[in-house]
Design an enzyme around this catalytic site. Structure first.
Site, PDB file in Angstrom:
ATOM      1  N   GLY A  14       0.487  -1.248  -0.412  1.00 35.92           N
ATOM      2  CA  GLY A  14       0.328  -0.016   0.159  1.00 35.92           C
ATOM      3  C   GLY A  14       0.541   1.192  -0.308  1.00 35.92           C
ATOM      4  O   GLY A  14       0.395   2.651   0.039  1.00 35.92           O
ATOM      5  N   ASN A  16       2.138   2.948  -2.393  1.00 37.40           N
ATOM      6  CA  ASN A  16       1.011   4.053  -3.458  1.00 37.40           C
ATOM      7  C   ASN A  16      -0.099   4.651  -3.310  1.00 37.40           C
ATOM      8  O   ASN A  16      -0.257   5.510  -2.802  1.00 37.40           O
ATOM      9  CB  ASN A  16       1.309   3.316  -5.234  1.00 37.40           C
ATOM     10  CG  ASN A  16       1.875   3.267  -5.817  1.00 37.40           C
ATOM     11  OD1 ASN A  16       2.452   3.932  -5.680  1.00 37.40           O
ATOM     12  ND2 ASN A  16       2.970   1.974  -6.149  1.00 37.40           N
ATOM     13  N   MET A  88      -3.941  -7.429  -6.926  1.00 37.69           N
ATOM     14  CA  MET A  88      -3.021  -8.721  -7.575  1.00 37.69           C
ATOM     15  C   MET A  88      -4.334  -9.631  -7.903  1.00 37.69           C
ATOM     16  O   MET A  88      -4.512 -10.505  -7.551  1.00 37.69           O
ATOM     17  CB  MET A  88      -2.550  -9.359  -6.257  1.00 37.69           C
ATOM     18  CG  MET A  88      -1.127  -9.029  -5.700  1.00 37.69           C
ATOM     19  SD  MET A  88      -0.451  -8.102  -7.179  1.00 37.69           S
ATOM     20  CE  MET A  88       0.901  -9.631  -7.785  1.00 37.69           C
ATOM     21  N   LYS A  89      -5.324  -8.524  -8.463  1.00 38.92           N
ATOM     22  CA  LYS A  89      -6.374  -9.496  -9.277  1.00 38.92           C
ATOM     23  C   LYS A  89      -6.874  -8.846 -10.201  1.00 38.92           C
ATOM     24  O   LYS A  89      -7.147  -7.157 -10.624  1.00 38.92           O
ATOM     25  CB  LYS A  89      -7.528  -9.452  -8.624  1.00 38.92           C
ATOM     26  CG  LYS A  89      -8.957 -10.592  -8.673  1.00 38.92           C
ATOM     27  CD  LYS A  89      -9.124 -11.714  -7.768  1.00 38.92           C
ATOM     28  CE  LYS A  89      -9.838 -12.017  -8.808  1.00 38.92           C
ATOM     29  NZ  LYS A  89      -9.763 -13.343  -8.923  1.00 38.92           N
ATOM     30  N   ILE A  90      -7.176  -9.497 -11.471  1.00 38.29           N
ATOM     31  CA  ILE A  90      -8.481  -8.735 -12.238  1.00 38.29           C
ATOM     32  C   ILE A  90      -9.406  -8.151 -12.331  1.00 38.29           C
ATOM     33  O   ILE A  90     -10.077  -9.563 -11.454  1.00 38.29           O
ATOM     34  CB  ILE A  90      -7.995 -10.307 -13.472  1.00 38.29           C
ATOM     35  CG1 ILE A  90      -6.953 -10.835 -13.807  1.00 38.29           C
ATOM     36  CG2 ILE A  90      -8.893  -9.532 -14.707  1.00 38.29           C
ATOM     37  CD1 ILE A  90      -5.925 -10.973 -15.409  1.00 38.29           C
ATOM     38  N   ASN A 105      -4.616   1.965 -13.719  1.00 38.72           N
ATOM     39  CA  ASN A 105      -3.283   0.701 -12.840  1.00 38.72           C
ATOM     40  C   ASN A 105      -2.548   1.335 -12.979  1.00 38.72           C
ATOM     41  O   ASN A 105      -1.658   2.147 -14.033  1.00 38.72           O
ATOM     42  CB  ASN A 105      -3.468  -0.070 -13.324  1.00 38.72           C
ATOM     43  CG  ASN A 105      -2.697  -0.949 -12.698  1.00 38.72           C
ATOM     44  OD1 ASN A 105      -2.585  -1.518 -11.092  1.00 38.72           O
ATOM     45  ND2 ASN A 105      -1.959  -2.321 -13.452  1.00 38.72           N
ATOM     46  N   HIS A 107       1.657  -0.436 -13.167  1.00 38.42           N
ATOM     47  CA  HIS A 107       3.127  -1.089 -13.711  1.00 38.42           C
ATOM     48  C   HIS A 107       3.988  -1.114 -13.427  1.00 38.42           C
ATOM     49  O   HIS A 107       4.632  -0.465 -14.354  1.00 38.42           O
ATOM     50  CB  HIS A 107       1.876  -2.074 -14.965  1.00 38.42           C
ATOM     51  CG  HIS A 107       2.865  -3.282 -15.108  1.00 38.42           C
ATOM     52  ND1 HIS A 107       2.203  -4.717 -14.020  1.00 38.42           N
ATOM     53  CD2 HIS A 107       3.725  -3.590 -16.092  1.00 38.42           C
ATOM     54  CE1 HIS A 107       2.883  -5.448 -14.670  1.00 38.42           C
ATOM     55  NE2 HIS A 107       4.206  -4.778 -15.463  1.00 38.42           N
TER      56      HIS A 107
END
Ligand code: GRF
Length: 187
Positions: A14, A16, A88-90, A105, A107
């Site tokens: 967390g 970010n 960590m989940k689509i 998002n 990355h």
């Protein structure tokens, strides 16, 4: 300026989230963090929601009706914008459809290079001379939507996975707030 009511999705550290919360306390920053959703009830990042008194919920994304639960809480909190920060989940197609162009998002690579997991390990094994981070819109493919902004740095001979992560995250703490400002600049 009416700030966008925003939900941040996390799964882990967390950092970010903390950074975005801090920026959101500035009255000219376009969003407010009104809700934190975690799919990990032990996510360290939840301490920032507690510290800043932001409502947070754990949603077990392995349970059957987790999408409905997420949508319910987004609606209940009048959320109009979503930032994924180490989630960590689509995101399901249904949520992407309902929040079209409203989910972003971050990355830890220069997309479209190194989509997916274990980014730093793969970068270390590659011949790349530079890397960085990318803020992008979320669509229904992994790490794939339109790019909002990128920040990069050059790899150095003594870099390893740990230093890459540190350097990348340092870039992220500037890139994410700047991307949010860019999105709402003319609205
Ligand atoms: C970040 O490096 C981000 O690029 C990736 O997950 C990491 C999350 O870190 N998607 P944190 O939880 O914000 O510290």
């Amino acid at each position: 300026m009416v700030k966008k009511r925003t939900c941040i999705f996390i799964s882990g550290q967390g950092s970010n989230l903390k950074n975005i919360i801090r920026h959101s306390r500035d009255k000219s920053f376009p969003i407010n963090v009104n809700l934190v959703i975690s799919n990990n009830k032990n996510a360290y990042g939840l301490i920032y929601a507690k510290k800043y008194k932001i409502p947070y919920i754990f949603i077990n994304t392995k349970s059957k009706n987790s999408n409905n639960k997420i949508l319910f809480h987004l609606k209940k909190n009048s959320i109009s914008f979503i930032c994924l920060a180490g989630y960590m989940k689509i995101i399901s197609n249904e949520i992407v459809r309902k929040y079209k162009k409203k989910i972003i998002n971050i990355h830890p690579s220069l997309l479209p290079k190194f989509k997916g997991l274990n980014t730093f390990r793969r970068i270390m094994k590659s011949e790349e001379i530079k890397t960085g981070c990318t803020v992008h819109y979320v669509n229904n493919k992994l790490d794939d939507g339109n790019i909002i902004s990128k920040k990069f740095f050059y790899l150095e001979p003594d870099d390893n996975e740990i230093t890459l992560k540190q350097k990348t995250q340092k870039k992220e703490y500037r890139a994410y707030p700047e991307a949010i400002i860019k999105i709402f600049r003319y609205s």
